[in-house]
Scaffold this active site. Structure first.
Site, PDB file in Angstrom:
ATOM      1  N   ASP A 144      -1.964   5.134   3.573  1.00 31.32           N
ATOM      2  CA  ASP A 144      -2.221   3.887   2.985  1.00 31.32           C
ATOM      3  C   ASP A 144      -1.454   4.189   1.512  1.00 31.32           C
ATOM      4  OD1 ASP A 144      -2.974   1.366   2.051  1.00 31.32           O
ATOM      5  OD2 ASP A 144      -4.815   1.972   1.338  1.00 31.32           O
ATOM      6  N   SER A 145      -1.132   3.047   0.844  1.00 32.80           N
ATOM      7  CA  SER A 145      -0.465   3.190  -0.572  1.00 32.80           C
ATOM      8  C   SER A 145      -1.712   3.729  -1.470  1.00 32.80           C
ATOM      9  CB  SER A 145       0.034   1.866  -0.874  1.00 32.80           C
ATOM     10  OG  SER A 145      -1.081   0.723  -0.838  1.00 32.80           O
ATOM     11  N   TYR A 163       2.169  -1.138  -2.776  1.00 34.45           N
ATOM     12  CA  TYR A 163       3.336  -1.565  -1.774  1.00 34.45           C
ATOM     13  C   TYR A 163       3.868  -2.877  -1.751  1.00 34.45           C
ATOM     14  CZ  TYR A 163       3.482   3.201   0.471  1.00 34.45           C
ATOM     15  OH  TYR A 163       3.866   4.297   0.616  1.00 34.45           O
ATOM     16  N   GLY A 164       2.864  -3.948  -1.985  1.00 30.75           N
ATOM     17  CA  GLY A 164       2.800  -5.181  -2.272  1.00 30.75           C
ATOM     18  C   GLY A 164       3.824  -5.981  -2.798  1.00 30.75           C
ATOM     19  N   CYS A 186      -2.457   0.404   6.010  1.00 29.96           N
ATOM     20  CA  CYS A 186      -2.311  -0.393   4.907  1.00 29.96           C
ATOM     21  C   CYS A 186      -1.645  -1.744   5.567  1.00 29.96           C
ATOM     22  CB  CYS A 186      -0.998   0.458   4.133  1.00 29.96           C
ATOM     23  SG  CYS A 186      -0.266  -0.572   2.955  1.00 29.96           S
ATOM     24  N   ASN A 187      -2.126  -2.854   5.203  1.00 30.42           N
ATOM     25  CA  ASN A 187      -1.654  -4.155   5.882  1.00 30.42           C
ATOM     26  C   ASN A 187      -0.455  -4.344   5.520  1.00 30.42           C
ATOM     27  OD1 ASN A 187      -4.099  -6.044   6.752  1.00 30.42           O
ATOM     28  ND2 ASN A 187      -4.905  -4.355   5.350  1.00 30.42           N
ATOM     29  N   THR A 188       0.213  -4.004   4.180  1.00 30.14           N
ATOM     30  CA  THR A 188       1.690  -4.124   3.905  1.00 30.14           C
ATOM     31  C   THR A 188       2.569  -3.517   4.519  1.00 30.14           C
ATOM     32  OG1 THR A 188       0.945  -5.057   1.545  1.00 30.14           O
ATOM     33  CG2 THR A 188       3.246  -4.184   1.732  1.00 30.14           C
ATOM     34  N   GLU A 227     -12.381  -1.513  -5.957  1.00 28.12           N
ATOM     35  CA  GLU A 227     -12.125  -0.189  -6.717  1.00 28.12           C
ATOM     36  C   GLU A 227     -13.054   0.264  -7.931  1.00 28.12           C
ATOM     37  OE1 GLU A 227      -8.283   0.822  -7.172  1.00 28.12           O
ATOM     38  OE2 GLU A 227      -7.597   0.510  -5.290  1.00 28.12           O
ATOM     39  N   CYS A 286      -7.541  -6.890   4.413  1.00 24.68           N
ATOM     40  CA  CYS A 286      -7.230  -5.908   3.384  1.00 24.68           C
ATOM     41  C   CYS A 286      -8.214  -4.871   3.748  1.00 24.68           C
ATOM     42  CB  CYS A 286      -7.415  -6.537   1.957  1.00 24.68           C
ATOM     43  SG  CYS A 286      -6.869  -5.142   0.901  1.00 24.68           S
ATOM     44  N   THR A 287      -7.697  -3.589   3.384  1.00 23.74           N
ATOM     45  CA  THR A 287      -8.780  -2.544   3.938  1.00 23.74           C
ATOM     46  C   THR A 287      -9.796  -2.447   2.641  1.00 23.74           C
ATOM     47  OG1 THR A 287      -7.114  -1.021   2.956  1.00 23.74           O
ATOM     48  CG2 THR A 287      -7.182  -1.292   5.640  1.00 23.74           C
ATOM     49  N   HIS A 288      -9.565  -3.021   1.572  1.00 25.05           N
ATOM     50  CA  HIS A 288     -10.440  -2.895   0.650  1.00 25.05           C
ATOM     51  C   HIS A 288     -11.854  -3.716   0.761  1.00 25.05           C
ATOM     52  CE1 HIS A 288      -7.273  -1.175  -2.001  1.00 25.05           C
ATOM     53  NE2 HIS A 288      -8.302  -0.920  -2.692  1.00 25.05           N
TER      54      HIS A 288
END
Length: 294
Positions: free
Chosen positions: A12-13, A44-45, A75-77, A155, A192-194
């Site tokens: 992931d980023s 990355y977005g 990572c979705n992006t 986060e 989104c993974t968050h």
């Protein structure tokens, strides 16, 4: 080491993909997991699709060089922009992203075909979930909302309380509260993974009758199926298997934030600092990180 016993690679980023790692650990406790957060170059977005693909190929190259048996793009992006580039660069490795499993689960869960997607601004703008859902269910009614503040809340560990609830109500009102019963979505994709960390407050805001689709869990289910079909599931009888964490910058911050995502303690010593500019698929590990005992 036999091929069966090689680790699953995850990148992931940053730290958001740790929700995917956690889901994989819960679903596949005997599988070794090797996680890379490209923290030096996040997010990355904000990058072009070409740059995202280049970064993803570099990140995957390091994991391939460590001898992984399967690659998960957590990572979705990168899932939206880099899967073809990754499959071209590493045809020997099976690759999955997080978007297709989430889209499939949403289509299966929705009785009405009305599906809401919440994501970061870049993922929402790319329209990747809409495209994936419509490939499966052409008649779906899809509403997408960018909810970038959720990333910061996750986060910082602000997962409940008045701040998290106020943000959720502000974002989700146009999708749910402002709709009549006949037009409200019955399924919400956490794109989104968050976002899975905020599931309890999201469930409170959207109310009963709405299915939340956690793309981390659906991706773990996809990986289990891929391993089974390929006949390369771990033969390890001792579990849980080891986890290794890699980052391209600031292991101390990675460890601090990771504590909000994982159910076990993390210290900077558990995070190996790596340099993607010097990595190649042919390269072996320079300095192994200490595996996590979880």
């Amino acid at each position: 080491m036999t091929f069966h016993d090689r680790p699953i690679g995850i990148f992931d980023s940053g730290v958001g993909g740790l929700t995917v790692l956690r889901a994989l650990r819960e679903r596949l406790p005997t599988e070794q997991l090797l996680y890379l957060g490209d923290t030096a170059r996040l997010p990355y977005g904000t990058k072009s699709p070409e740059t995202i693909a280049r970064y993803a190929v570099q990140a995957a190259g390091l994991l391939v060089g460590r001898g992984i048996k399967l690659l998960v793009v957590a990572c979705n992006t990168a899932s939206a922009h880099a899967l073809d580039a990754l499959r071209d660069a590493y045809p020997q490795i099976e690759v999955t992203g997080v978007i297709e499993p989430g889209a499939e689960a949403a289509c299966a869960a929705s009785a009405s075909g009305r599906i809401a997607v919440i994501a970061t601004e870049s993922t929402a703008r790319a329209g990747a979930y809409e495209a994936a859902i419509r490939r499966i269910r052409g008649d779906a009614e899809i509403a997408t909302r960018a909810c970038s503040v959720f990333v910061a809340l996750a986060e910082e560990g602000w997962l409940d309380g008045p701040v998290a609830e106020a943000a959720a109500r502000r974002y989700l009102a146009p999708l749910f509260a402002d709709k009549d019963a006949g037009s409200r979505p019955d399924t919400l994709v956490l794109g989104c993974t968050h976002f899975p960390l905020l599931s309890p407050v999201l469930e409170t805001v959207v109310g009963p009758g709405v299915v939340l689709v956690d793309s981390a869990r659906t991706t773990a289910d996809r990986v289990a199926l891929m391993l089974d079909r390929a006949g390369v599931a771990s033969r390890n009888v001792h579990f849980p298997a080891e986890i290794r964490l890699l980052a391209t910058d600031a292991p101390d911050r990675f460890a601090r934030v990771a504590a909000n995502f994982l159910p076990f303690p993390i210290t900077p010593a558990m995070v190996e600092l790596v340099d993607l500019q010097q990595a190649s698929p042919a390269a072996g590990p320079a300095r192994p990180s200490r595996p996590l005992e979880v």
